[in-house]
Design a protein around this motif. Structure first.
Motif, PDB file in Angstrom:
ATOM      1  N   GLN A 177       0.823  -1.208   0.000  1.00 59.91           N
ATOM      2  CA  GLN A 177       0.000   0.000   0.000  1.00 59.91           C
ATOM      3  C   GLN A 177       0.861   1.263   0.000  1.00 59.91           C
ATOM      4  OE1 GLN A 177      -3.653   0.243   2.387  1.00 59.91           O
ATOM      5  NE2 GLN A 177      -3.140  -1.799   3.178  1.00 59.91           N
ATOM      6  N   TRP A 178       1.944   1.225   0.760  1.00 59.92           N
ATOM      7  CA  TRP A 178       2.841   2.380   0.846  1.00 59.92           C
ATOM      8  C   TRP A 178       3.507   2.658  -0.498  1.00 59.92           C
ATOM      9  CZ3 TRP A 178       8.415   2.027   0.865  1.00 59.92           C
ATOM     10  CH2 TRP A 178       9.055   3.254   1.094  1.00 59.92           C
ATOM     11  N   LEU A 179       3.923   1.596  -1.199  1.00 58.66           N
ATOM     12  CA  LEU A 179       4.538   1.786  -2.517  1.00 58.66           C
ATOM     13  C   LEU A 179       3.554   2.410  -3.498  1.00 58.66           C
ATOM     14  CD1 LEU A 179       6.521  -1.565  -2.830  1.00 58.66           C
ATOM     15  CD2 LEU A 179       7.523   0.725  -2.664  1.00 58.66           C
ATOM     16  N   LEU A 180       2.280   2.042  -3.383  1.00 56.34           N
ATOM     17  CA  LEU A 180       1.259   2.593  -4.274  1.00 56.34           C
ATOM     18  C   LEU A 180       0.837   4.002  -3.874  1.00 56.34           C
ATOM     19  CD1 LEU A 180      -0.981  -0.595  -4.680  1.00 56.34           C
ATOM     20  CD2 LEU A 180       0.536   0.414  -6.401  1.00 56.34           C
ATOM     21  N   HIS A 181       0.761   4.260  -2.579  1.00 59.14           N
ATOM     22  CA  HIS A 181       0.281   5.563  -2.088  1.00 59.14           C
ATOM     23  C   HIS A 181       1.190   6.079  -0.966  1.00 59.14           C
ATOM     24  CE1 HIS A 181      -3.629   3.780  -3.662  1.00 59.14           C
ATOM     25  NE2 HIS A 181      -3.432   4.856  -4.396  1.00 59.14           N
ATOM     26  N   PRO A 182       2.434   6.433  -1.292  1.00 55.36           N
ATOM     27  CA  PRO A 182       3.375   6.879  -0.253  1.00 55.36           C
ATOM     28  C   PRO A 182       2.954   8.146   0.464  1.00 55.36           C
ATOM     29  CG  PRO A 182       4.248   7.309  -2.449  1.00 55.36           C
ATOM     30  CD  PRO A 182       3.045   6.459  -2.641  1.00 55.36           C
ATOM     31  N   ASP A 183       2.114   8.946  -0.182  1.00 54.83           N
ATOM     32  CA  ASP A 183       1.662  10.186   0.465  1.00 54.83           C
ATOM     33  C   ASP A 183       0.482   9.960   1.393  1.00 54.83           C
ATOM     34  OD1 ASP A 183       3.586  11.641  -0.948  1.00 54.83           O
ATOM     35  OD2 ASP A 183       2.232  12.003  -2.635  1.00 54.83           O
ATOM     36  N   VAL A 184      -0.081   8.765   1.338  1.00 52.48           N
ATOM     37  CA  VAL A 184      -1.260   8.452   2.154  1.00 52.48           C
ATOM     38  C   VAL A 184      -0.898   7.541   3.321  1.00 52.48           C
ATOM     39  CG1 VAL A 184      -3.544   7.366   2.147  1.00 52.48           C
ATOM     40  CG2 VAL A 184      -2.787   8.728   0.173  1.00 52.48           C
ATOM     41  N   ILE A 185      -0.045   6.561   3.061  1.00 54.91           N
ATOM     42  CA  ILE A 185       0.303   5.557   4.067  1.00 54.91           C
ATOM     43  C   ILE A 185       1.600   5.937   4.771  1.00 54.91           C
ATOM     44  CG2 ILE A 185       0.829   3.126   4.487  1.00 54.91           C
ATOM     45  CD1 ILE A 185      -2.025   3.653   3.549  1.00 54.91           C
ATOM     46  N   ASP A 186       1.547   6.029   6.077  1.00 51.98           N
ATOM     47  CA  ASP A 186       2.757   6.194   6.892  1.00 51.98           C
ATOM     48  C   ASP A 186       3.221   4.794   7.260  1.00 51.98           C
ATOM     49  OD1 ASP A 186       4.617   6.501   9.010  1.00 51.98           O
ATOM     50  OD2 ASP A 186       3.755   8.433   9.554  1.00 51.98           O
ATOM     51  N   LEU A 187       4.237   4.296   6.553  1.00 53.34           N
ATOM     52  CA  LEU A 187       4.636   2.902   6.704  1.00 53.34           C
ATOM     53  C   LEU A 187       5.034   2.563   8.131  1.00 53.34           C
ATOM     54  CD1 LEU A 187       5.175   0.176   5.375  1.00 53.34           C
ATOM     55  CD2 LEU A 187       7.466   0.983   4.797  1.00 53.34           C
ATOM     56  N   GLY A 188       5.871   3.387   8.747  1.00 50.48           N
ATOM     57  CA  GLY A 188       6.330   3.101  10.097  1.00 50.48           C
ATOM     58  C   GLY A 188       5.206   3.139  11.119  1.00 50.48           C
ATOM     59  N   ALA A 189       4.430   4.220  11.103  1.00 55.12           N
ATOM     60  CA  ALA A 189       3.357   4.378  12.089  1.00 55.12           C
ATOM     61  C   ALA A 189       2.271   3.325  11.920  1.00 55.12           C
ATOM     62  CB  ALA A 189       2.761   5.782  11.978  1.00 55.12           C
ATOM     63  N   SER A 190       1.909   3.013  10.679  1.00 52.26           N
ATOM     64  CA  SER A 190       0.867   2.016  10.439  1.00 52.26           C
ATOM     65  C   SER A 190       1.320   0.633  10.884  1.00 52.26           C
ATOM     66  CB  SER A 190       0.496   1.985   8.952  1.00 52.26           C
ATOM     67  OG  SER A 190      -0.076   3.211   8.549  1.00 52.26           O
ATOM     68  N   THR A 191       2.588   0.320  10.623  1.00 46.99           N
ATOM     69  CA  THR A 191       3.124  -0.977  11.045  1.00 46.99           C
ATOM     70  C   THR A 191       3.170  -1.072  12.561  1.00 46.99           C
ATOM     71  OG1 THR A 191       4.471  -1.115   9.030  1.00 46.99           O
ATOM     72  CG2 THR A 191       5.098  -2.532  10.877  1.00 46.99           C
ATOM     73  N   GLU A 192       3.608  -0.011  13.208  1.00 45.62           N
ATOM     74  CA  GLU A 192       3.656  -0.013  14.673  1.00 45.62           C
ATOM     75  C   GLU A 192       2.262  -0.212  15.255  1.00 45.62           C
ATOM     76  OE1 GLU A 192       5.544   2.648  18.306  1.00 45.62           O
ATOM     77  OE2 GLU A 192       5.178   3.590  16.363  1.00 45.62           O
ATOM     78  N   PHE A 193       1.263   0.469  14.691  1.00 44.86           N
ATOM     79  CA  PHE A 193      -0.116   0.325  15.172  1.00 44.86           C
ATOM     80  C   PHE A 193      -0.578  -1.116  15.036  1.00 44.86           C
ATOM     81  CE2 PHE A 193      -4.647   0.045  14.386  1.00 44.86           C
ATOM     82  CZ  PHE A 193      -5.178   0.798  15.420  1.00 44.86           C
ATOM     83  N   ALA A 194      -0.330  -1.721  13.870  1.00 43.92           N
ATOM     84  CA  ALA A 194      -0.800  -3.076  13.619  1.00 43.92           C
ATOM     85  C   ALA A 194      -0.125  -4.089  14.528  1.00 43.92           C
ATOM     86  CB  ALA A 194      -0.566  -3.438  12.150  1.00 43.92           C
ATOM     87  N   ILE A 195       1.185  -3.982  14.680  1.00 38.41           N
ATOM     88  CA  ILE A 195       1.905  -4.941  15.529  1.00 38.41           C
ATOM     89  C   ILE A 195       1.465  -4.794  16.984  1.00 38.41           C
ATOM     90  CG2 ILE A 195       4.181  -5.535  16.472  1.00 38.41           C
ATOM     91  CD1 ILE A 195       5.334  -5.036  13.713  1.00 38.41           C
ATOM     92  N   ARG A 196       1.318  -3.553  17.441  1.00 39.11           N
ATOM     93  CA  ARG A 196       0.865  -3.334  18.814  1.00 39.11           C
ATOM     94  C   ARG A 196      -0.525  -3.936  19.025  1.00 39.11           C
ATOM     95  NH1 ARG A 196       1.268   1.832  18.926  1.00 39.11           N
ATOM     96  NH2 ARG A 196      -0.931   2.386  18.691  1.00 39.11           N
ATOM     97  N   ALA A 197      -1.405  -3.745  18.044  1.00 45.92           N
ATOM     98  CA  ALA A 197      -2.766  -4.269  18.158  1.00 45.92           C
ATOM     99  C   ALA A 197      -2.770  -5.795  18.184  1.00 45.92           C
ATOM    100  CB  ALA A 197      -3.608  -3.764  16.991  1.00 45.92           C
ATOM    101  N   ILE A 198      -1.958  -6.419  17.359  1.00 43.40           N
ATOM    102  CA  ILE A 198      -1.920  -7.882  17.302  1.00 43.40           C
ATOM    103  C   ILE A 198      -1.320  -8.459  18.576  1.00 43.40           C
ATOM    104  CG2 ILE A 198      -0.928  -9.869  16.100  1.00 43.40           C
ATOM    105  CD1 ILE A 198      -1.119  -8.180  13.504  1.00 43.40           C
ATOM    106  N   VAL A 199      -0.237  -7.855  19.050  1.00 45.17           N
ATOM    107  CA  VAL A 199       0.379  -8.332  20.297  1.00 45.17           C
ATOM    108  C   VAL A 199      -0.607  -8.203  21.451  1.00 45.17           C
ATOM    109  CG1 VAL A 199       2.179  -7.875  22.005  1.00 45.17           C
ATOM    110  CG2 VAL A 199       2.757  -7.908  19.564  1.00 45.17           C
ATOM    111  N   ASN A 200      -1.279  -7.077  21.539  1.00 44.47           N
ATOM    112  CA  ASN A 200      -2.250  -6.876  22.620  1.00 44.47           C
ATOM    113  C   ASN A 200      -3.428  -7.840  22.502  1.00 44.47           C
ATOM    114  OD1 ASN A 200      -0.996  -4.833  24.093  1.00 44.47           O
ATOM    115  ND2 ASN A 200      -1.776  -3.226  22.753  1.00 44.47           N
ATOM    116  N   ALA A 201      -3.804  -8.183  21.262  1.00 43.85           N
ATOM    117  CA  ALA A 201      -4.927  -9.108  21.070  1.00 43.85           C
ATOM    118  C   ALA A 201      -4.591 -10.496  21.601  1.00 43.85           C
ATOM    119  CB  ALA A 201      -5.283  -9.189  19.590  1.00 43.85           C
ATOM    120  N   VAL A 202      -3.311 -10.870  21.548  1.00 48.19           N
ATOM    121  CA  VAL A 202      -2.897 -12.169  22.084  1.00 48.19           C
ATOM    122  C   VAL A 202      -2.789 -12.117  23.604  1.00 48.19           C
ATOM    123  CG1 VAL A 202      -1.021 -13.859  22.172  1.00 48.19           C
ATOM    124  CG2 VAL A 202      -1.708 -12.865  19.979  1.00 48.19           C
TER     125      VAL A 202
END
Length: 214
Positions: A177-202
């Protein structure tokens, strides 16, 4: 990754420097054109060599493709003391740091994304690499979860397995998604959010989605 064509001269600085130049050019070429359309001639032209000159260093296009993938992996752990991803909580933090780093090196991310997508096709030279890569990473992420779960008293093995696969999937998907829309997707912040959410879900399971139905 060892390469027979360069084994005799692998300690010569000029040889290592030229191989590095070829790998960087290959990252750009294969990232832009894909492994099928990108040619050794394209790579050779970019670094001022002949087609035969590139073959001298890497032996074949297939070997160069595999070296490109290894080059990407080495870049991920280049700054780590043991040149390997850490375990436990540090593994998840490392994955987040890698995402922020990837935002600064789109060429490598693009090459990885193209080659990983192509690897699902028959007889692709990177198929074995990616199968082994995902198998290894799922195991290492699961082991990191085990360390956290032991501290929290969590024993849901199915959740750990699902979460381990999900973290790898979301990282690769966000890169696309970041490669397609680099001005829309914040790769670092979005990844951090997702990993934090998945870890917390476990570690702290939330109610099932059905419970939110009104």
């Amino acid at each position: 990754m060892a390469n027979s064509s360069s084994a005799a001269t692998q300690h010569r600085p000029e040889t290592l420097e030229k191989r590095e130049q070829i790998l960087k050019a290959a990252v750009e070429i294969f990232g832009n054109k894909g492994s099928a359309n990108g040619t050794l001639a394209d790579v050779a032209e970019q670094v001022g060599l002949t087609h035969a000159g590139v073959l001298h260093h890497f032996g074949s296009k297939q070997k160069l493709l595999l070296e490109v993938l290894a080059y990407r992996d080495q870049a991920d752990v280049a700054e780590l003391a043991e040149k390997h991803i850490p375990g436990g909580l540090e593994l998840f933090l490392h994955l987040v740091r890698t995402a922020f780093l990837n935002a600064q090196r789109p060429g490598i991310v693009q090459a990885y994304t193209v080659l990983s997508s192509e690897s699902v096709t028959d007889r692709h030279p990177g198929r074995d690499y990616f199968e082994e890569r995902y198998t290894t990473l799922r195991r290492e992420v699961s082991e990191a979860f085990d360390a956290l779960c032991a501290d929290e008293g969590v024993t849901d093995r199915d959740a750990v397995a699902a979460a381990s696969a999900a973290i790898l999937a979301v990282m690769d998907g966000l890169q696309l998604q970041w490669l397609l829309h680099p001005d829309v997707i914040d790769l670092g912040a979005s990844t951090e959010f997702a990993i934090r959410a998945i870890v917390n879900a476990v570690l702290h399971p939330a109610p099932a989605l059905e419970t939110y139905r009104r």
